[in-house]
Design a protein around this motif. Sequence first.
Motif, PDB file in Angstrom:
ATOM      1  N   ALA A  21       0.828  -1.206   0.000  1.00  0.00           N
ATOM      2  CA  ALA A  21       0.000   0.000   0.000  1.00  0.00           C
ATOM      3  C   ALA A  21       0.864   1.259   0.000  1.00  0.00           C
ATOM      4  CB  ALA A  21      -0.933  -0.005   1.210  1.00  0.00           C
ATOM      5  N   ASP A  22       1.911   1.268   0.809  1.00  0.00           N
ATOM      6  CA  ASP A  22       2.789   2.438   0.886  1.00  0.00           C
ATOM      7  C   ASP A  22       3.523   2.661  -0.438  1.00  0.00           C
ATOM      8  OD1 ASP A  22       2.010   2.819   3.477  1.00  0.00           O
ATOM      9  OD2 ASP A  22       3.811   1.931   4.376  1.00  0.00           O
ATOM     10  N   ASP A  23       3.989   1.574  -1.045  1.00  0.00           N
ATOM     11  CA  ASP A  23       4.702   1.691  -2.316  1.00  0.00           C
ATOM     12  C   ASP A  23       3.777   2.213  -3.411  1.00  0.00           C
ATOM     13  OD1 ASP A  23       7.240   0.820  -3.970  1.00  0.00           O
ATOM     14  OD2 ASP A  23       5.500   0.051  -5.087  1.00  0.00           O
ATOM     15  N   PHE A  24       2.555   1.714  -3.416  1.00  0.00           N
ATOM     16  CA  PHE A  24       1.585   2.148  -4.422  1.00  0.00           C
ATOM     17  C   PHE A  24       1.271   3.639  -4.271  1.00  0.00           C
ATOM     18  CE2 PHE A  24      -2.927   2.340  -5.968  1.00  0.00           C
ATOM     19  CZ  PHE A  24      -2.620   2.157  -7.311  1.00  0.00           C
ATOM     20  N   GLU A  25       1.144   4.100  -3.037  1.00  0.00           N
ATOM     21  CA  GLU A  25       0.863   5.513  -2.789  1.00  0.00           C
ATOM     22  C   GLU A  25       2.026   6.396  -3.247  1.00  0.00           C
ATOM     23  OE1 GLU A  25      -1.702   7.403  -1.641  1.00  0.00           O
ATOM     24  OE2 GLU A  25      -2.903   5.600  -1.947  1.00  0.00           O
ATOM     25  N   VAL A  26       3.241   5.922  -3.066  1.00  0.00           N
ATOM     26  CA  VAL A  26       4.422   6.693  -3.479  1.00  0.00           C
ATOM     27  C   VAL A  26       4.401   6.934  -4.991  1.00  0.00           C
ATOM     28  CG1 VAL A  26       6.937   6.571  -3.772  1.00  0.00           C
ATOM     29  CG2 VAL A  26       5.909   6.018  -1.559  1.00  0.00           C
ATOM     30  N   HIS A  27       3.934   5.934  -5.738  1.00  0.00           N
ATOM     31  CA  HIS A  27       3.954   6.019  -7.204  1.00  0.00           C
ATOM     32  C   HIS A  27       2.616   6.458  -7.803  1.00  0.00           C
ATOM     33  CE1 HIS A  27       7.368   3.251  -6.358  1.00  0.00           C
ATOM     34  NE2 HIS A  27       7.923   3.934  -7.351  1.00  0.00           N
ATOM     35  N   ARG A  28       1.676   6.850  -6.968  1.00  0.00           N
ATOM     36  CA  ARG A  28       0.333   7.184  -7.463  1.00  0.00           C
ATOM     37  C   ARG A  28       0.361   8.297  -8.517  1.00  0.00           C
ATOM     38  NH1 ARG A  28      -4.878   6.664  -6.484  1.00  0.00           N
ATOM     39  NH2 ARG A  28      -4.478   5.131  -4.855  1.00  0.00           N
ATOM     40  N   ASN A  29       1.074   9.376  -8.260  1.00  0.00           N
ATOM     41  CA  ASN A  29       1.109  10.490  -9.207  1.00  0.00           C
ATOM     42  C   ASN A  29       1.746  10.085 -10.535  1.00  0.00           C
ATOM     43  OD1 ASN A  29      -0.176  12.298  -7.509  1.00  0.00           O
ATOM     44  ND2 ASN A  29       1.724  13.102  -6.644  1.00  0.00           N
ATOM     45  N   GLU A  30       2.745   9.213 -10.474  1.00  0.00           N
ATOM     46  CA  GLU A  30       3.360   8.716 -11.705  1.00  0.00           C
ATOM     47  C   GLU A  30       2.331   7.940 -12.534  1.00  0.00           C
ATOM     48  OE1 GLU A  30       6.840   6.425 -10.831  1.00  0.00           O
ATOM     49  OE2 GLU A  30       7.495   7.834  -9.271  1.00  0.00           O
ATOM     50  N   HIS A  31       1.565   7.094 -11.863  1.00  0.00           N
ATOM     51  CA  HIS A  31       0.539   6.315 -12.561  1.00  0.00           C
ATOM     52  C   HIS A  31      -0.533   7.233 -13.141  1.00  0.00           C
ATOM     53  CE1 HIS A  31       2.516   2.847 -11.132  1.00  0.00           C
ATOM     54  NE2 HIS A  31       1.951   2.753  -9.940  1.00  0.00           N
ATOM     55  N   LEU A  32      -0.893   8.274 -12.402  1.00  0.00           N
ATOM     56  CA  LEU A  32      -1.912   9.201 -12.876  1.00  0.00           C
ATOM     57  C   LEU A  32      -1.442   9.922 -14.138  1.00  0.00           C
ATOM     58  CD1 LEU A  32      -4.703  10.384 -12.351  1.00  0.00           C
ATOM     59  CD2 LEU A  32      -3.631  12.125 -10.899  1.00  0.00           C
ATOM     60  N   ASN A  33      -0.184  10.330 -14.155  1.00  0.00           N
ATOM     61  CA  ASN A  33       0.363  10.978 -15.346  1.00  0.00           C
ATOM     62  C   ASN A  33       0.390  10.022 -16.537  1.00  0.00           C
ATOM     63  OD1 ASN A  33       0.820  13.400 -13.981  1.00  0.00           O
ATOM     64  ND2 ASN A  33       2.906  12.836 -13.400  1.00  0.00           N
ATOM     65  N   THR A  34       0.687   8.759 -16.259  1.00  0.00           N
ATOM     66  CA  THR A  34       0.748   7.755 -17.322  1.00  0.00           C
ATOM     67  C   THR A  34      -0.614   7.529 -17.958  1.00  0.00           C
ATOM     68  OG1 THR A  34       2.624   6.591 -16.318  1.00  0.00           O
ATOM     69  CG2 THR A  34       1.248   5.337 -17.834  1.00  0.00           C
ATOM     70  N   VAL A  35      -1.615   7.293 -17.128  1.00  0.00           N
ATOM     71  CA  VAL A  35      -2.940   6.996 -17.669  1.00  0.00           C
ATOM     72  C   VAL A  35      -3.531   8.227 -18.361  1.00  0.00           C
ATOM     73  CG1 VAL A  35      -4.261   7.541 -15.565  1.00  0.00           C
ATOM     74  CG2 VAL A  35      -5.137   5.851 -17.181  1.00  0.00           C
ATOM     75  N   GLN A  36      -3.180   9.407 -17.891  1.00  0.00           N
ATOM     76  CA  GLN A  36      -3.649  10.633 -18.542  1.00  0.00           C
ATOM     77  C   GLN A  36      -3.050  10.755 -19.946  1.00  0.00           C
ATOM     78  OE1 GLN A  36      -2.674  14.274 -16.482  1.00  0.00           O
ATOM     79  NE2 GLN A  36      -4.335  15.386 -17.466  1.00  0.00           N
ATOM     80  N   ALA A  37      -1.801  10.356 -20.101  1.00  0.00           N
ATOM     81  CA  ALA A  37      -1.161  10.389 -21.419  1.00  0.00           C
ATOM     82  C   ALA A  37      -1.854   9.422 -22.383  1.00  0.00           C
ATOM     83  CB  ALA A  37       0.319  10.033 -21.282  1.00  0.00           C
ATOM     84  N   TYR A  38      -2.224   8.234 -21.879  1.00  0.00           N
ATOM     85  CA  TYR A  38      -2.965   7.281 -22.714  1.00  0.00           C
ATOM     86  C   TYR A  38      -4.311   7.883 -23.123  1.00  0.00           C
ATOM     87  CZ  TYR A  38       0.105   3.229 -22.074  1.00  0.00           C
ATOM     88  OH  TYR A  38       1.154   2.353 -22.116  1.00  0.00           O
ATOM     89  N   ALA A  39      -4.978   8.537 -22.191  1.00  0.00           N
ATOM     90  CA  ALA A  39      -6.293   9.124 -22.480  1.00  0.00           C
ATOM     91  C   ALA A  39      -6.200  10.173 -23.580  1.00  0.00           C
ATOM     92  CB  ALA A  39      -6.883   9.739 -21.210  1.00  0.00           C
ATOM     93  N   LEU A  40      -5.180  11.022 -23.519  1.00  0.00           N
ATOM     94  CA  LEU A  40      -5.005  12.065 -24.532  1.00  0.00           C
ATOM     95  C   LEU A  40      -4.769  11.455 -25.908  1.00  0.00           C
ATOM     96  CD1 LEU A  40      -2.785  14.606 -22.544  1.00  0.00           C
ATOM     97  CD2 LEU A  40      -5.158  14.925 -23.269  1.00  0.00           C
TER      98      LEU A  40
END
Length: 298
Positions: free
Chosen positions: A37-56
């Motif tokens: 859970a802690d590791d996932f939270e650390v990388h949350r913003n990175e994942h959000l940027n990634t999925v946003q790039a796919y959406a665009l």
Amino acid sequence: MMFESEEDRQHFLVKYNISQDRFRESLLSWETLREIADDFEVHRNEHLNTVQAYALAIQQCSSVHSLSFGVKDTEHLVEKIIRKNGKYVAEGNAITVNNYKEYITDLMGLRILLLFKEDWREVHTFLSEKYSKRFVEDPFAYIRKGDDRHLYDGIIKIKEERPYRSVHYVIRHEDGAGLEIQVRTLFEEAWSEVDHKIRYPYNIGNEMMNGYLSIMNRAAGMADEMGTFINSYIKGFEEMSTNGMICDNDVYNYIIDRISKCEDEELKADIIEKIRRAEDFQKLNLMSDTLKNMLKKI
């Protein structure tokens, strides 16, 4: 920090309807779950940027009506790991902080919404040409038993094991995180959201509620079939107009031809009944006009 106290842990298990026996069968420790859970939270913003790039990128496909995207909720990730780890342990593996990205393929999610079911073909071509080298598995479609299969036959796998309709693509991003893309129509999305809201978390024991949800599901399918019919009719009518065939008889014959090719017997009967009612309404209007003319002469 998650799951620090025994009270927090018990609250989590109750919230997600996980029994003590089920938790023990997962062979997981709360320490391991907290690390994930802690590791996932650390990388949350990175994942959000990634999925946003796919959406665009995917928005460039003309058949996409709209889309939404996001990163998996941390509690839902932990809950999913608890439910799945027992199976992986039986296969000689186990989910840890070092490999959870490999086993959980929907850390990121993207939902593509369509106006008409036929629009899926262009979306499928777009996704396959752009991302097929990153597919974790072959794309597949969940459909309900009795649904028309011709749209997917020979193109992707079809599964009838779920009560909802959706096409799934799973992509492995360069950093190892999984992205699940779901494609469905606006009607399918509406039913899915209502179903999720009512059932969650796992309130599926109410037979009457399940009956209502089933009816709504069939209604959503019917709406999509009607959308398909209307879309096909409009395209056909435009084609006929171009060729000079715009009389009522041509239109009527076109509709009858389309109905004869419809594989959904319930939908076919419903359309025929509506046409009959329309014909009756026209007859009543003609009678009304006749009566009005007679009254004028009196």
